[in-house]
Write a protein that holds these residues in place. Structure first.
Motif, short mmCIF file in Angstrom:
data_model
loop_
_atom_site.label_atom_id
_atom_site.label_comp_id
_atom_site.label_asym_id
_atom_site.label_seq_id
_atom_site.Cartn_x
_atom_site.Cartn_y
_atom_site.Cartn_z
N VAL A 296 0.83 -1.20 0.00
CA VAL A 296 0.00 0.00 0.00
C VAL A 296 0.87 1.25 0.00
O VAL A 296 0.54 2.27 -0.63
CB VAL A 296 -0.94 -0.01 1.22
CG1 VAL A 296 -1.74 1.29 1.30
CG2 VAL A 296 -1.88 -1.20 1.17
N ILE A 297 2.00 1.18 0.70
CA ILE A 297 2.93 2.33 0.71
C ILE A 297 3.45 2.60 -0.69
O ILE A 297 3.58 3.76 -1.11
CB ILE A 297 4.08 2.07 1.69
CG1 ILE A 297 3.54 1.97 3.12
CG2 ILE A 297 5.13 3.17 1.59
CD1 ILE A 297 4.59 1.64 4.15
N GLY A 298 3.75 1.54 -1.43
CA GLY A 298 4.19 1.72 -2.81
C GLY A 298 3.12 2.35 -3.67
O GLY A 298 3.41 3.22 -4.51
N LEU A 299 1.86 1.93 -3.46
CA LEU A 299 0.75 2.50 -4.21
C LEU A 299 0.59 3.98 -3.91
O LEU A 299 0.43 4.81 -4.82
CB LEU A 299 -0.53 1.74 -3.88
CG LEU A 299 -1.81 2.22 -4.55
CD1 LEU A 299 -1.74 2.03 -6.06
CD2 LEU A 299 -3.03 1.47 -3.99
N LEU A 300 0.62 4.33 -2.63
CA LEU A 300 0.49 5.74 -2.24
C LEU A 300 1.70 6.55 -2.71
O LEU A 300 1.56 7.72 -3.09
CB LEU A 300 0.32 5.86 -0.73
CG LEU A 300 -0.95 5.23 -0.15
CD1 LEU A 300 -0.97 5.36 1.37
CD2 LEU A 300 -2.20 5.87 -0.75
N GLY A 301 2.87 5.93 -2.68
CA GLY A 301 4.06 6.62 -3.19
C GLY A 301 3.97 6.90 -4.67
O GLY A 301 4.38 7.97 -5.13
N ALA A 302 3.41 5.95 -5.43
CA ALA A 302 3.22 6.17 -6.87
C ALA A 302 2.26 7.32 -7.12
O ALA A 302 2.49 8.16 -7.99
CB ALA A 302 2.70 4.89 -7.52
N LEU A 303 1.18 7.37 -6.34
CA LEU A 303 0.22 8.46 -6.48
C LEU A 303 0.88 9.80 -6.15
O LEU A 303 0.71 10.78 -6.89
CB LEU A 303 -0.98 8.23 -5.57
CG LEU A 303 -1.98 9.38 -5.46
CD1 LEU A 303 -2.59 9.72 -6.82
CD2 LEU A 303 -3.08 9.04 -4.44
N ALA A 304 1.62 9.85 -5.06
CA ALA A 304 2.27 11.10 -4.66
C ALA A 304 3.26 11.57 -5.71
O ALA A 304 3.30 12.76 -6.07
CB ALA A 304 2.97 10.91 -3.31
N LEU A 305 4.08 10.65 -6.22
CA LEU A 305 5.08 11.03 -7.23
C LEU A 305 4.39 11.51 -8.50
O LEU A 305 4.80 12.51 -9.11
CB LEU A 305 5.98 9.84 -7.53
CG LEU A 305 7.04 10.06 -8.62
CD1 LEU A 305 8.00 11.18 -8.21
CD2 LEU A 305 7.81 8.78 -8.90
N LEU A 306 3.34 10.82 -8.90
CA LEU A 306 2.63 11.20 -10.12
C LEU A 306 2.01 12.58 -9.98
O LEU A 306 2.06 13.40 -10.90
CB LEU A 306 1.55 10.16 -10.42
CG LEU A 306 1.03 10.11 -11.86
CD1 LEU A 306 2.15 9.75 -12.82
CD2 LEU A 306 -0.10 9.09 -11.97
N VAL A 307 1.44 12.87 -8.82
CA VAL A 307 0.82 14.18 -8.60
C VAL A 307 1.89 15.28 -8.61
O VAL A 307 1.69 16.35 -9.20
CB VAL A 307 0.04 14.18 -7.27
CG1 VAL A 307 -0.35 15.60 -6.87
CG2 VAL A 307 -1.21 13.33 -7.38
N VAL A 308 3.02 15.02 -7.98
CA VAL A 308 4.09 16.03 -7.93
C VAL A 308 4.59 16.35 -9.33
O VAL A 308 4.74 17.52 -9.70
CB VAL A 308 5.24 15.54 -7.03
CG1 VAL A 308 6.48 16.42 -7.20
CG2 VAL A 308 4.81 15.53 -5.58
N VAL A 309 4.87 15.31 -10.11
CA VAL A 309 5.40 15.54 -11.46
C VAL A 309 4.35 16.20 -12.36
O VAL A 309 4.66 17.12 -13.12
CB VAL A 309 5.89 14.22 -12.07
CG1 VAL A 309 6.37 14.45 -13.50
CG2 VAL A 309 7.02 13.63 -11.24
N ALA A 310 3.10 15.73 -12.27
CA ALA A 310 2.04 16.33 -13.08
C ALA A 310 1.83 17.79 -12.70
O ALA A 310 1.60 18.65 -13.57
CB ALA A 310 0.75 15.55 -12.92
N LEU A 311 1.91 18.08 -11.42
CA LEU A 311 1.77 19.46 -10.96
C LEU A 311 2.88 20.33 -11.51
O LEU A 311 2.66 21.47 -11.94
CB LEU A 311 1.78 19.50 -9.43
CG LEU A 311 1.46 20.83 -8.75
CD1 LEU A 311 0.04 21.27 -9.10
CD2 LEU A 311 1.60 20.69 -7.24
N ALA A 312 4.11 19.79 -11.53
CA ALA A 312 5.23 20.54 -12.07
C ALA A 312 5.09 20.76 -13.57
O ALA A 312 5.30 21.88 -14.08
CB ALA A 312 6.54 19.81 -11.76
#
Length: 269
Positions: free
Chosen positions: A152-168
């Motif tokens: 689950v941590i990996g899943l949430l980490g993927a979401l967080a990374l994707l949001v950060v990069v998309a936001l940038a």
């Protein structure tokens, strides 16, 4: 003789405090999200397109690329998450251009709010929509047979990374939305930028199959590193290097495109 005295109306402060800017940004972000209630087709568009791409690539190309649709689904879903997130940043550009063309920002400018609040509010609202699209795509992928092999941590980490990069990367889309003269031109310019980035990466096919000259570019492509990082976070593999490179690319996009976008916003609005 009577003397009439008038009280001058209060003058709004020129500078808006950071806390007030944050509150105004959240209010305008909520405005963008509430519009879905009155225009449910926007949510359907956000939902149908990712599912359509998932079905198309899995069942049309999966057997030819990986030998079986199940194996390709495990490989391609992280890449489709990246593709969908980057493509959805285009809606920020289109929506921003539409609001400016219709005079929405002219009405907001008459209010005593931070000038950047409408811009930041749209970006925040579209980021929330990114979370919805991520959850929908992962959920539907699991129905088809995709499995998260990490945690689950990996899943949430993927979401967080994707949001950060998309936001940038959304700052690049914002700049396009501000300099283009119409929503149609926004789509033409943005797709011309996003399509090569996505389809010359390892998001949907292994870059090892590319010609040598194309593989050189693919290894430099920020989408390749992001797809590899998301894939590693979801199904296992090397994560640290790809994640670090993705974050460096994100910082670069912000440093380059955010000042240009804010400057273009101030000139146009």
């Amino acid at each position: 003789m009577t003397t009439l005295t008038t009280t001058a109306p209060p003058v709004a402060a020129r500078r808006v405090t950071p806390l007030a800017t944050l509150q105004q940004t959240m209010t305008l972000a909520w405005r963008s999200l509430v519009q879905i209630k009155h225009n449910p087709w926007e949510l359907l568009d956000l939902s149908i397109q990712p599912i359509m791409f998932l079905l198309l690539f899995t069942y049309v190309f999966g057997g030819a690329i990986s030998g079986s649709t199940g194996d390709y689904l495990q490989f391609a879903l992280p890449g489709l998450l990246v593709q969908n997130a980057l493509f959805y940043t285009l809606s920020t550009a289109v929506g921003l251009n539409t609001d400016i063309s219709k005079g929405v920002f002219d009405r907001l400018r008459s209010l005593p709010i931070a000038r950047t609040a409408p811009l930041l509010g749209r970006i925040v609202a579209d980021t929330v929509k990114q979370v919805w699209a991520f959850a929908l795509l992962v959920g539907f992928g699991m129905v088809l047979g995709f499995r998260v092999r990490t945690s689950v941590i990996g899943l949430l980490g993927a979401l967080a990374l994707l949001v950060v990069v998309a936001l940038a990367m959304s700052w690049m889309s914002v700049l396009i939305g501000l300099v283009a003269s119409s929503p149609e031109k926004v789509q033409m310019i943005a797709f011309s930028a996003m399509m090569p980035l996505t389809f010359t990466s390892s998001a949907l096919v292994p870059s090892a199959t590319f010609p040598s000259w194309l593989k050189v570019w693919s290894d430099l492509n920020p989408v390749t590193h992001l797809a590899d990082a998301i894939r590693g976070l979801l199904i296992g593999g090397d994560v640290a290097q790809a994640t670090l490179i993705s974050l460096v690319w994100s910082a670069g996009f912000v440093v380059v495109f955010a000042p240009l976008a804010i400057r273009a916003f101030r000139h146009r609005v």
